[in-house]
Design a protein around this motif. Structure first.
Motif, PDB file in Angstrom:
ATOM      1  N   UNK A 105     -17.160   8.573   1.243  1.00  0.00           N
ATOM      2  CA  UNK A 105     -16.791   9.403   2.247  1.00  0.00           C
ATOM      3  C   UNK A 105     -18.348   9.971   3.058  1.00  0.00           C
ATOM      4  N   UNK A 106     -17.947   9.405   3.885  1.00  0.00           N
ATOM      5  CA  UNK A 106     -19.956   9.238   4.619  1.00  0.00           C
ATOM      6  C   UNK A 106     -19.657  10.592   6.157  1.00  0.00           C
ATOM      7  N   UNK A 107     -20.824  11.326   6.504  1.00  0.00           N
ATOM      8  CA  UNK A 107     -21.627  11.791   7.451  1.00  0.00           C
ATOM      9  C   UNK A 107     -22.806  12.031   7.927  1.00  0.00           C
ATOM     10  N   UNK A 108     -22.580  12.167   9.337  1.00  0.00           N
ATOM     11  CA  UNK A 108     -23.376  12.349   9.856  1.00  0.00           C
ATOM     12  C   UNK A 108     -23.733  13.926  10.899  1.00  0.00           C
ATOM     13  N   UNK A 109     -24.624  14.371  10.839  1.00  0.00           N
ATOM     14  CA  UNK A 109     -24.503  15.608  11.030  1.00  0.00           C
ATOM     15  C   UNK A 109     -25.990  16.199  11.609  1.00  0.00           C
ATOM     16  N   UNK A 110     -26.612  16.942  12.409  1.00  0.00           N
ATOM     17  CA  UNK A 110     -27.027  17.760  13.683  1.00  0.00           C
ATOM     18  C   UNK A 110     -27.137  18.873  13.458  1.00  0.00           C
ATOM     19  N   UNK A 111     -27.934  19.534  13.165  1.00  0.00           N
ATOM     20  CA  UNK A 111     -28.508  20.851  12.880  1.00  0.00           C
ATOM     21  C   UNK A 111     -29.631  21.099  13.946  1.00  0.00           C
ATOM     22  N   UNK A 112     -29.069  22.286  14.357  1.00  0.00           N
ATOM     23  CA  UNK A 112     -30.378  22.862  15.693  1.00  0.00           C
ATOM     24  C   UNK A 112     -31.569  24.054  14.594  1.00  0.00           C
ATOM     25  N   UNK A 113     -32.250  24.098  15.368  1.00  0.00           N
ATOM     26  CA  UNK A 113     -33.701  25.133  14.487  1.00  0.00           C
ATOM     27  C   UNK A 113     -34.306  25.542  15.984  1.00  0.00           C
ATOM     28  N   UNK A 114     -35.030  26.762  16.419  1.00  0.00           N
ATOM     29  CA  UNK A 114     -35.834  26.585  16.639  1.00  0.00           C
ATOM     30  C   UNK A 114     -37.063  25.399  17.477  1.00  0.00           C
ATOM     31  N   UNK A 115     -37.179  24.948  16.267  1.00  0.00           N
ATOM     32  CA  UNK A 115     -38.109  23.698  17.150  1.00  0.00           C
ATOM     33  C   UNK A 115     -37.761  23.040  16.344  1.00  0.00           C
TER      34      UNK A 115
END
Length: 375
Positions: free
Chosen positions: A234-244
């Protein structure tokens, strides 16, 4: 910061190990996450610095995260308004499908949506044939693209969808860099962040739901793609936005789909709890101890542990960023006075050119006076 993804922040020894030459900001701490995936990376999208690394340069089979490259290549080098005629070859491709029909016509944009949201292998083949004539020719375009445009060298593709091939591979580090590049494109970002989409095709009318579970469950998750074939795990690419910042998490060859998501959550929690990013914009002015003024020529971002005490100094015409007397970033500056002097010199040169031009090209009155011997 997304309370669903955060644990109570542990007290950590703050030792910043940040080297600009290697773009690495991995904390020297025993509290780094334990992940079950064979390879993994956590990267800052703004600074490009690697915050966590497990077998990041090991060549692995990517499965459907391959479609990140297919999608961004179609968006950047294709015309999304083009009508694509679906071939028998595309209809017959195995695996996840958006149920295209032979000779059906569909806009390239909709095929990219079906590719990235519903992981349609048939859409991938249709895109490849439209863009390059065949999967093989398109794979060569993919390889050239990631090498020349993105700048990675440990990745090689043989197809647009990620079905297993022994010569179809990537690394966690390369996929993080590819994702960093792709997420700068607003069209790509919009598609991979889509939670659900009404799909109307000749063979299928339905609502597509994003196959990436975290995109549907967490507002801060902005994309991008999951994948599976038996040879890749199982492969996974994720992007997660923070304040900066925006964190990029890549996990490869997790034993189960739950492991891939749990590993990703651990990586994101670690990034949110441990790091912060400061961006210094292009044109920012600085003054040294002698009153000399400088400007920063390029925007720069630095990711550092939250308890770090960043110090900014000007030495030898460069911006020096330190933590506890340890240099962690050096950025070139341009002295403002030199810039003004250069502008003045250019103006003088232009005036001299005009004067010479005028002397070499006498007016009608000048020629008349010369003829009458009055000048």
């Amino acid at each position: 910061m997304g309370t669903k993804l955060r644990h109570v922040c542990c007290t950590m020894m703050v030792i910043v190990i940040l080297a600009a030459s290697t773009n690495s900001a991995v904390a020297n701490t025993e509290d780094t996450p334990n992940v079950h995936s064979e390879a993994a990376v956590l990267m800052s999208a703004k600074s490009g610095e690697v915050l966590f690394d497990k077998e990041a340069n090991q060549k692995m089979y990517p499965a459907s995260i391959t479609k990140i490259v297919t999608g961004i290549l179609a968006i950047e080098q294709g015309n999304l308004k083009d009508k694509v005629t679906i071939s028998e070859n595309a209809v017959d491709v195995i695996g996840t499908s958006v149920y295209l029909l032979e000779n059906e016509e569909m806009k390239l944009e909709q095929l990219v949506q079906g590719l990235l949201i519903n992981s349609g292998n048939d859409a991938g083949t249709a895109i490849a044939e439209h863009m390059a004539g065949s999967e093989e020719a398109f794979a060569e375009q993919m390889n050239t693209f990631v090498e020349e445009q993105v700048g990675v060298s440990n990745t090689h593709f043989t197809n647009p969808h990620g079905l297993y091939d022994d010569d179809h591979y990537t690394t966690a580090a390369d996929m993080a860099k590819i994702t960093k590049y792709a997420m700068k494109n607003s069209t790509f970002r919009e598609i991979v962040a889509t939670e659900e989409l009404e799909w109307i095709g000749e063979g299928w009318e339905t609502t597509l739901y994003n196959h990436h579970q975290l995109v549907r469950d967490h507002e801060e998750v902005t994309g991008v793609k999951n994948g599976f074939v038996s040879q890749s795990g199982f492969t996974l690419v994720t992007t997660y936005e923070t304040d900066n910042d925006e964190y990029i998490a890549v996990t490869l060859n997790a034993p189960t789909t739950n492991d891939s998501y749990h590993d990703t959550k651990r990586l994101l929690e670690y990034g949110v709890d441990t790091y912060d990013t400061k961006t210094v914009e292009k044109g920012k002015q600085f003054e040294d101890g002698y009153g000399n003024e400088y400007i920063l020529e390029h925007t720069t971002s630095i990711t550092y542990e939250k308890d770090a005490d960043l110090q900014f100094d000007i030495r030898n015409g460069s911006l020096i960023i330190e933590d506890d007397d340890q240099v962690i970033r050096t950025e070139p500056l341009k002295q403002i006075e030199e810039e003004v002097e250069e502008e003045v010199e250019e103006e003088v040169e232009e005036e001299e050119k005009v004067e010479v031009h005028q002397e070499e090209n006498p007016t009608f009155i000048d020629r008349l006076l010369q003829f009458l011997n009055l000048k």
